[in-house]
Design a protein around this motif. Structure first.
Motif, PDB file in Angstrom:
ATOM      1  N   UNK A 123       0.812  -1.217   0.000  1.00  0.00           N
ATOM      2  CA  UNK A 123       0.000   0.000   0.000  1.00  0.00           C
ATOM      3  C   UNK A 123       0.851   1.274   0.000  1.00  0.00           C
ATOM      4  N   UNK A 124       2.067   1.188   0.483  1.00  0.00           N
ATOM      5  CA  UNK A 124       2.927   2.366   0.585  1.00  0.00           C
ATOM      6  C   UNK A 124       3.847   2.553  -0.627  1.00  0.00           C
ATOM      7  N   UNK A 125       3.700   1.747  -1.658  1.00  0.00           N
ATOM      8  CA  UNK A 125       4.577   1.834  -2.831  1.00  0.00           C
ATOM      9  C   UNK A 125       4.532   3.231  -3.464  1.00  0.00           C
ATOM     10  N   UNK A 126       3.350   3.790  -3.639  1.00  0.00           N
ATOM     11  CA  UNK A 126       3.235   5.116  -4.256  1.00  0.00           C
ATOM     12  C   UNK A 126       3.899   6.182  -3.392  1.00  0.00           C
ATOM     13  N   UNK A 127       3.789   6.047  -2.077  1.00  0.00           N
ATOM     14  CA  UNK A 127       4.433   7.002  -1.171  1.00  0.00           C
ATOM     15  C   UNK A 127       5.949   6.965  -1.371  1.00  0.00           C
ATOM     16  N   UNK A 128       6.499   5.780  -1.504  1.00  0.00           N
ATOM     17  CA  UNK A 128       7.943   5.672  -1.691  1.00  0.00           C
ATOM     18  C   UNK A 128       8.355   6.212  -3.067  1.00  0.00           C
ATOM     19  N   UNK A 129       7.532   5.978  -4.073  1.00  0.00           N
ATOM     20  CA  UNK A 129       7.828   6.446  -5.428  1.00  0.00           C
ATOM     21  C   UNK A 129       7.783   7.969  -5.530  1.00  0.00           C
ATOM     22  N   UNK A 130       6.736   8.572  -4.973  1.00  0.00           N
ATOM     23  CA  UNK A 130       6.495  10.004  -5.176  1.00  0.00           C
ATOM     24  C   UNK A 130       6.766  10.873  -3.955  1.00  0.00           C
ATOM     25  N   UNK A 131       6.911  10.257  -2.773  1.00  0.00           N
ATOM     26  CA  UNK A 131       7.150  11.020  -1.553  1.00  0.00           C
ATOM     27  C   UNK A 131       5.860  11.548  -0.954  1.00  0.00           C
ATOM     28  N   UNK A 132       5.976  12.096   0.224  1.00  0.00           N
ATOM     29  CA  UNK A 132       4.828  12.663   0.919  1.00  0.00           C
ATOM     30  C   UNK A 132       5.273  13.315   2.213  1.00  0.00           C
ATOM     31  N   UNK A 133       4.397  14.104   2.776  1.00  0.00           N
ATOM     32  CA  UNK A 133       4.749  14.813   4.006  1.00  0.00           C
ATOM     33  C   UNK A 133       3.901  14.326   5.177  1.00  0.00           C
ATOM     34  N   UNK A 134       4.426  14.550   6.355  1.00  0.00           N
ATOM     35  CA  UNK A 134       3.688  14.206   7.571  1.00  0.00           C
ATOM     36  C   UNK A 134       2.383  15.005   7.646  1.00  0.00           C
ATOM     37  N   UNK A 135       2.389  16.210   7.083  1.00  0.00           N
ATOM     38  CA  UNK A 135       1.166  17.015   7.067  1.00  0.00           C
ATOM     39  C   UNK A 135       0.089  16.349   6.214  1.00  0.00           C
ATOM     40  N   UNK A 136       0.486  15.721   5.110  1.00  0.00           N
ATOM     41  CA  UNK A 136      -0.469  15.017   4.248  1.00  0.00           C
ATOM     42  C   UNK A 136      -0.924  13.704   4.863  1.00  0.00           C
ATOM     43  N   UNK A 137       0.008  13.032   5.531  1.00  0.00           N
ATOM     44  CA  UNK A 137      -0.234  11.699   6.077  1.00  0.00           C
ATOM     45  C   UNK A 137       0.236  11.668   7.530  1.00  0.00           C
TER      46      UNK A 137
END
Length: 180
Positions: A123-137
């Protein structure tokens, strides 16, 4: 699929159409292409580089601390990181979890018609590919920098090297058929 990224390439589509005009069903070729893409993607985990050759950024301090905490690597007596877990954390490579599932669970899912669907069960593959912030998640331990391993840009296009490899493969199939 809500988490799908639709990638279209005029060069790949043209080569696929040319091949399809000669052989009809390109499903076996798509499956072989998918396997090649999966192999190249998995090689990126070994090399620690993105599809454009850029090395992945190292793990952040927040990631290393979360990794150590998960392992119970803080001494009960001193509250400091144990030497053993400090050594493990320093050797932890980006995107290399204990299970190796992110790399292992990437595969060809569908190859038929003119569609090639590659994916991951993680489920976290897209997060690793594109990144994300603690504010978003808010459930994250910190911001996650993008570490591209899939051959697609943030805009949803194929990286040029990957597109060239696919078109070259399709053209070789076309040439092989012509020489029969």
């Amino acid at each position: 699929m809500s988490n799908a990224i639709d990638v279209n390439s005029a060069a790949v589509t043209a080569a696929l159409n040319a091949l399809g005009a000669r052989i009809g069903d390109v499903s076996p070729v798509l499956m072989a292409l998918g396997d090649d893409i999966v192999d190249r993607t998995k090689q990126r985990f070994a090399s620690g580089t993105g599809p454009d050759g850029t090395p992945w950024l190292p793990n952040t301090q927040a990631t290393l601390i979360a990794y150590i905490e998960k392992r119970g690597g803080f001494s009960d007596k001193t509250g400091k990181i144990t030497k053993k877990d400090q050594a493990l954390a320093m050797g932890k490579r980006p995107l290399q979890g204990e299970s190796g599932d992110l790399e292992r669970q990437f595969s060809t899912l569908v190859a038929g018609g003119t569609t090639l669907l590659l994916g991951s069960t993680m489920i976290y593959a897209a997060m690793q590919q594109f990144g994300g912030t603690k504010a978003q998640f808010p459930n994250l331990w910190g911001d996650i920098v993008a570490r591209p391993f899939l051959p697609i840009t943030p805009e949803g296009a194929l990286y040029l090297d990957e597109e060239s490899r696919i078109v070259d493969s399709l053209n070789r199939y076309i040439q092989d058929i012509g020489s029969l």
